[in-house]
Design a protein around this motif. Structure first.
Motif, PDB file in Angstrom:
ATOM      1  N   VAL A  99       0.867  -1.177   0.000  1.00 44.64           N
ATOM      2  CA  VAL A  99       0.000   0.000   0.000  1.00 44.64           C
ATOM      3  C   VAL A  99       0.899   1.220   0.000  1.00 44.64           C
ATOM      4  O   VAL A  99       1.812   1.337   0.825  1.00 44.64           O
ATOM      5  N   ASP A 100       0.651   2.126  -0.921  1.00 45.02           N
ATOM      6  CA  ASP A 100       1.392   3.381  -0.989  1.00 45.02           C
ATOM      7  C   ASP A 100       0.711   4.367  -0.048  1.00 45.02           C
ATOM      8  O   ASP A 100      -0.468   4.672  -0.212  1.00 45.02           O
ATOM      9  N   ILE A 101       1.454   4.839   0.954  1.00 42.29           N
ATOM     10  CA  ILE A 101       0.909   5.745   1.968  1.00 42.29           C
ATOM     11  C   ILE A 101       0.357   7.026   1.331  1.00 42.29           C
ATOM     12  O   ILE A 101      -0.597   7.611   1.841  1.00 42.29           O
ATOM     13  N   SER A 102       0.910   7.441   0.197  1.00 42.06           N
ATOM     14  CA  SER A 102       0.430   8.667  -0.435  1.00 42.06           C
ATOM     15  C   SER A 102      -1.024   8.536  -0.891  1.00 42.06           C
ATOM     16  O   SER A 102      -1.704   9.531  -1.117  1.00 42.06           O
ATOM     17  N   ARG A 103      -1.533   7.296  -1.008  1.00 42.22           N
ATOM     18  CA  ARG A 103      -2.934   7.058  -1.373  1.00 42.22           C
ATOM     19  C   ARG A 103      -3.851   7.023  -0.153  1.00 42.22           C
ATOM     20  O   ARG A 103      -5.072   6.967  -0.286  1.00 42.22           O
ATOM     21  N   CYS A 104      -3.260   7.034   1.056  1.00 40.31           N
ATOM     22  CA  CYS A 104      -4.045   6.883   2.284  1.00 40.31           C
ATOM     23  C   CYS A 104      -4.586   8.212   2.780  1.00 40.31           C
ATOM     24  O   CYS A 104      -3.881   9.217   2.775  1.00 40.31           O
ATOM     25  N   LEU A 105      -5.835   8.162   3.211  1.00 38.70           N
ATOM     26  CA  LEU A 105      -6.497   9.350   3.744  1.00 38.70           C
ATOM     27  C   LEU A 105      -6.493   9.356   5.267  1.00 38.70           C
ATOM     28  O   LEU A 105      -6.290  10.397   5.886  1.00 38.70           O
ATOM     29  N   SER A 106      -6.730   8.173   5.875  1.00 36.01           N
ATOM     30  CA  SER A 106      -6.806   8.114   7.339  1.00 36.01           C
ATOM     31  C   SER A 106      -6.531   6.715   7.853  1.00 36.01           C
ATOM     32  O   SER A 106      -6.638   5.725   7.127  1.00 36.01           O
ATOM     33  N   ILE A 107      -6.181   6.678   9.140  1.00 31.05           N
ATOM     34  CA  ILE A 107      -6.047   5.411   9.861  1.00 31.05           C
ATOM     35  C   ILE A 107      -6.635   5.643  11.246  1.00 31.05           C
ATOM     36  O   ILE A 107      -6.371   6.673  11.868  1.00 31.05           O
TER      37      ILE A 107
END
Length: 164
Positions: A99-107
């Protein structure tokens, strides 16, 4: 620094069943491995995940197509989360996923969403992935580590954008 598991209680049960079948496949095995390697190298993008990770450890992850929970070894490094079947990771290891973190919105925590202890969710524009840690402490450490990585990535994106 090599990333080692806190405890090596996980066995290789997942791998044992398929070994004989793979031996019978013969030449197809080498071609499949080569294709997997090429696809993986594209997603890995030069990250040397096998040493000096920002965070690593065992998590349960729901399968992408068959929604069963599987225990996987996760590594967070240089804005990517990699996962493997085993914690024995080296330069020739092929991640089961990235998973590319740049695609992540939230955790954030997700115990109430999936009704499982130590659960958390990672959301992108297109999907939400659920994970289960072994303890509340592990869950909070993953949320914190990945959260910091998301902030770093979004800051570097705005810095890049601002410099044009």
């Amino acid at each position: 620094q090599i990333c080692l598991p806190a405890s090596s209680s996980h066995s290789r049960q997942e791998d044992e069943g398929g070994a004989k079948g793979r031996e019978r496949e013969g030449g197809h095995k080498n071609m499949a491995q080569l294709l997997n390697r090429l696809r993986a190298e594209e997603r890995i993008a030069g990250v040397e995940f096998w040493h000096s990770p920002e965070r690593c450890g065992w998590l349960m992850k729901q399968g992408e197509y068959i929604k069963t929970w599987r225990r996987r070894w996760f590594i967070l490094k240089q804005g990517k989360i990699f996962w493997f079947k085993t914690e024995e990771v080296g330069p020739s290891s092929i991640p089961r996923g990235v998973v590319d973190i740049s695609r992540c919105l939230s955790i954030k925590g997700a115990e109430d969403v999936i009704n499982r202890a130590h659960a958390f969710e990672l959301s992108t524009h297109t999907e939400t992935m659920f994970f289960i840690a072994d303890s509340d402490k592990e869950k909070e450490e993953w949320i914190s580590s990945v959260g910091r990585a998301i902030v770093r990535q979004s800051k570097s994106m705005t810095d890049d954008y601002g410099s044009y």
